[in-house]
Scaffold this active site. Structure first.
Site, PDB file in Angstrom:
ATOM      1  N   HIS A   1     -49.523  59.277 -28.483  1.00  0.00           N
ATOM      2  CA  HIS A   1     -50.874  59.604 -28.978  1.00  0.00           C
ATOM      3  C   HIS A   1     -51.573  58.329 -29.469  1.00  0.00           C
ATOM      4  CE1 HIS A   1     -54.110  61.196 -31.416  1.00  0.00           C
ATOM      5  NE2 HIS A   1     -53.555  60.714 -32.509  1.00  0.00           N
TER       6      HIS A   1
ATOM      7  N   TYR B   1     -41.244  64.981 -28.751  1.00  0.00           N
ATOM      8  CA  TYR B   1     -41.712  66.314 -28.355  1.00  0.00           C
ATOM      9  C   TYR B   1     -41.949  66.473 -26.859  1.00  0.00           C
ATOM     10  CZ  TYR B   1     -46.064  63.635 -28.981  1.00  0.00           C
ATOM     11  OH  TYR B   1     -47.028  62.672 -28.929  1.00  0.00           O
TER      12      TYR B   1
ATOM     13  N   ARG C   1     -51.480  62.122 -20.550  1.00  0.00           N
ATOM     14  CA  ARG C   1     -51.347  60.989 -21.472  1.00  0.00           C
ATOM     15  C   ARG C   1     -50.011  60.299 -21.207  1.00  0.00           C
ATOM     16  NH1 ARG C   1     -50.613  62.865 -27.220  1.00  0.00           N
ATOM     17  NH2 ARG C   1     -48.530  62.048 -26.928  1.00  0.00           N
TER      18      ARG C   1
END
Lengths: 366, 331
Positions: free
Chosen positions: A269, A278, A265
């Site tokens: 998100h 993160y 990715r």
């Protein structure tokens, strides 16, 4: 201590499929479908998906779109999957799906409308039997199993040509019961269903390594007694080949398949997320070197089927399409408020007349 | 014509629709050779084949979820959960998908599904086998919730549920599965959904109940009649959407109303019925509408279940309280 004697009752292997390596070199002979025309068409659709995602994020940042989940870096999975299906097959999408939806004929305007808070985007005018985008995790895998039940039943009882259900989900979805229950049933009932997992390494902020101790996601098929394989999800040729093979086996009555497509990715998100909180330093940069568009472009260039002029021309053409669709999205009339009552039931029950009429009057519908 | 029980009427309705429409499929755990844990699907697999009457793996989420996909492709699944207490793994699929697919797809796909489950207490069953949480489903837009209370209504309402183009949660009061027999012609005549049934006429008080509790409610009405009190007993049968106007018509006549259900009180359907009576008929009331319900406790193990379930004594006492109420009298 005496060590008891045991014998092996089951064993399994998980294969990994790749045609183009990270540098865009063919790592083996390409499948028959990989003609220059087809590869250029796949490249075009991935490029379009990337443009749509890029614009959607910008629309969100400027307050003209709601939360949006980009597919940046994962375009090969959606495009490869969608291009491997017949139009009569049924797609059961999850929510991170730009490339697949484009392949299924869903309008860019519809995609934008969905994320722009307009349920009419789910009408899928050119894919009317496909299920709408599904937001709850993994639930659509069971819908695909159910669609598979129906397609098999209609083939056997109503002489319909055999069609296939294809569903997608993310790596996080494979931790859910719905995923196991769908695979399990598909195995027992030998359903015409293909489950494609976009393993983009992150379920929002939870890394693949914190999601499951399973060495691969593909091997989760083993417990359901169905074939499972892993493909390089940044290699659109591999994705298409694996999905096409699974779809054709399903069509022949040979049952379901689980396909794990390895990707990354390259985005947050959704637009509501900040992966900087993160994601380990350096991971994004390393992943960018494996992304699917440059890989296919390199291959096509080296084979003499792509060049800078072709790229410029393509980008010009796609930008035109995008502008047209964004304009159509931006100039959509707002849905009528009373529409929220109109598709609740086939016929509005009397018990709801009063609420409907109250809203209709407020919304100027009457 | 032979008289049949409520559970036999369920079987009769299933058989009728399996016979009439090849898109109808029955699925669930043990619905095949075993005929269902309560024998509601007895003989159906033998008659219609294992393709039409399917035993599924043991996974309620799956049963609820595949019904959505089957329905989206034009089939009409009738899915059985063995007990209401085991529906909960399927809630996500029923609430988030079956109830919403028509709306989410703007009408291009729909979910003509019946989710059947035996429900309610009173059969000395283990824990989780006696739940009556119909209000969970009645809260959800897009669903219908139907509870039959006699063999004839089980037959007619189940036919209607299967033919309905939208999802129906069909809750079968298992305590009265075999409590009474009735002649039920297999004529394929459906009963209307979204309509109350008046089971007894009377002018002094309206008693509203559904499912197995109607047995005690009707007995209470009989007892009240001995004292000269005329009870009108209403069975809404379809709890969602609720036919409040038939209830209001009765309350208009009686001015007094008691709602009886075995589900827990807080947030139960009784609360909704009281609220709607207040909305539409406050001025007609001669006393506040009262409820006799299960307690706001966990459904007890069966040694205590008869303390939990509304009995004739509690219903009569509840009715008396409504009948004896006088304005300004306080309590």
């Amino acid at each position: 201590m005496h060590k008891p004697r045991m014998h092996l009752v089951a064993s399994f292997d998980i294969a990994h499929l790749q045609y183009l390596d990270e540098q865009g070199r063919a790592s083996q002979e390409l499948p028959d479908f990989a003609t220059p025309d087809t590869l250029q068409a796949l490249y075009r659709q991935m490029a379009l998906a990337r443009l749509v995602d890029d614009r959607a994020v910008k629309l969100q940042r400027t307050g003209r779109l709601g939360t949006y989940p980009s597919t940046l870096g994962q375009e090969a999975i959606g495009v490869g999957t969608g291009s491997a299906m017949d139009s009569a097959d049924i797609y059961c999408p999850y929510y991170r799906e730009t490339g697949a939806l484009l392949e299924r004929g869903v309008d860019i305007e519809e995609i934008l409308a969905i994320w722009g808070g307009d349920e009419r985007g789910q009408c899928f005018q050119h894919a009317p039997e496909d299920l709408p985008l599904c937001v709850p995790i993994a639930t659509q895998l069971l819908h695909a199993a159910g669609v598979g039940v129906a397609l098999k039943y209609k083939n056997e009882h109503f002489d319909e040509p055999q069609r296939v259900a294809v569903a997608s989900a993310g790596d996080g979805a494979t931790s859910r019961g719905d995923f196991y229950e769908a695979l399990n049933l598909a195995g027992v009932w030998q359903l015409p269903a293909v489950f494609v997992i976009n393993n983009n390494q992150w379920a929002i902020s939870v890394a693949r390594s914190d999601q499951t101790a399973s060495q691969t996601i593909a091997q989760k098929a083993v417990a359901a007694g169905i074939p499972g394989l892993q493909v390089d999800g940044n290699d659109v040729i591999a994705v298409r080949a694996a999905v096409a093979d699974a779809v054709e086996r399903a069509r022949r009555g040979e049952g379901p398949t689980l396909i794990e497509a390895l990707s990354y990715r390259l985005c947050d998100h959704t637009t509501a997320d900040d992966a900087g909180r993160y994601r380990p330093a350096g991971e994004l940069e390393r992943a960018q070197k494996r992304e699917p568009l440059a890989r296919l472009a390199h291959y096509l260039e080296s084979a003499g089927h792509w060049n800078e002029d072709a790229e410029t021309e393509l980008q010009r053409e796609l930008a035109e399409i995008l502008e047209r669709e964004v304009k159509a999205y931006s100039s959509r009339s707002k849905d009528r408020p009373a529409a929220m009552f109109e598709h609740l039931y086939a016929e509005l029950p009397e018990a709801l007349y009063e609420q409907h009429d109250e809203l209709a009057e407020r919304g100027g519908d009457r | 014509m032979a008289e049949i029980t409520l559970v036999e009427a369920v079987t009769q309705a299933l058989a009728h629709e399996l016979d009439a429409d090849e898109r109808v499929l029955v699925l669930g755990q043990d619905v095949g050779a075993n005929g269902g844990v309560f024998r509601a699907t007895d003989g159906l697999q033998e008659r219609f084949g294992a393709d039409r009457v399917r035993d599924t793996p043991l996974a309620e989420t799956m049963i609820a979820g595949i019904a959505v996909g089957m329905a989206a492709q034009g089939l009409k699944p009738v899915a059985e959960f063995q007990f209401m207490g085991f529906i909960y793994p399927g809630l996500d699929q029923i609430l988030s998908h079956a109830a919403r697919l028509r709306n989410r797809s703007r009408g291009r796909l729909c979910c003509p599904i019946v989710y059947r489950a035996p429900y309610g207490g009173g059969i000395r069953a283990p824990e989780h086998h006696s739940e009556s949480t119909e209000a969970l489903f009645a809260h959800i837009p897009g669903l219908r919730v139907v509870v039959p209370s006699s063999p004839a209504r089980a037959y007619g309402l189940l036919l209607a549920a299967i033919r309905d183009p939208d999802p129906v949660v069909f809750l079968e009061p298992k305590r009265i599965y075999r409590a009474a027999r009735q002649e039920v012609p297999d004529d394929g005549e459906a009963l209307p959904l979204d309509r109350c049934f008046r089971l007894r006429e009377g002018g002094d008080i309206t008693l509203i109940s559904w499912g197995a509790s109607l047995k005690e409610t009707l007995a209470a009405a009989e007892q009240l009649a001995e004292d000269g009190v005329g009870s009108e007993v209403i069975d809404p049968a379809t709890l969602k959407p609720l036919d409040i106007h038939s209830i209001i018509d009765s309350v208009e006549k009686t001015g007094r109303c008691l709602v009886v259900h075995e589900a827990a009180r807080t947030g139960g359907l009784g609360a909704e019925i009281v609220a709607q009576i207040n909305d539409y008929a406050f001025d007609l009331l001669r006393a506040p509408v009262q409820r006799v319900t299960g307690y706001d406790t966990v459904m007890p193990y069966y040694q205590l279940e008869n303390y939990y379930l509304p009995d004739v004594e509690r219903i009569v006492a509840g009715a008396r309280a409504v009948l004896d109420y006088s304005h300004g009298g306080g309590r």
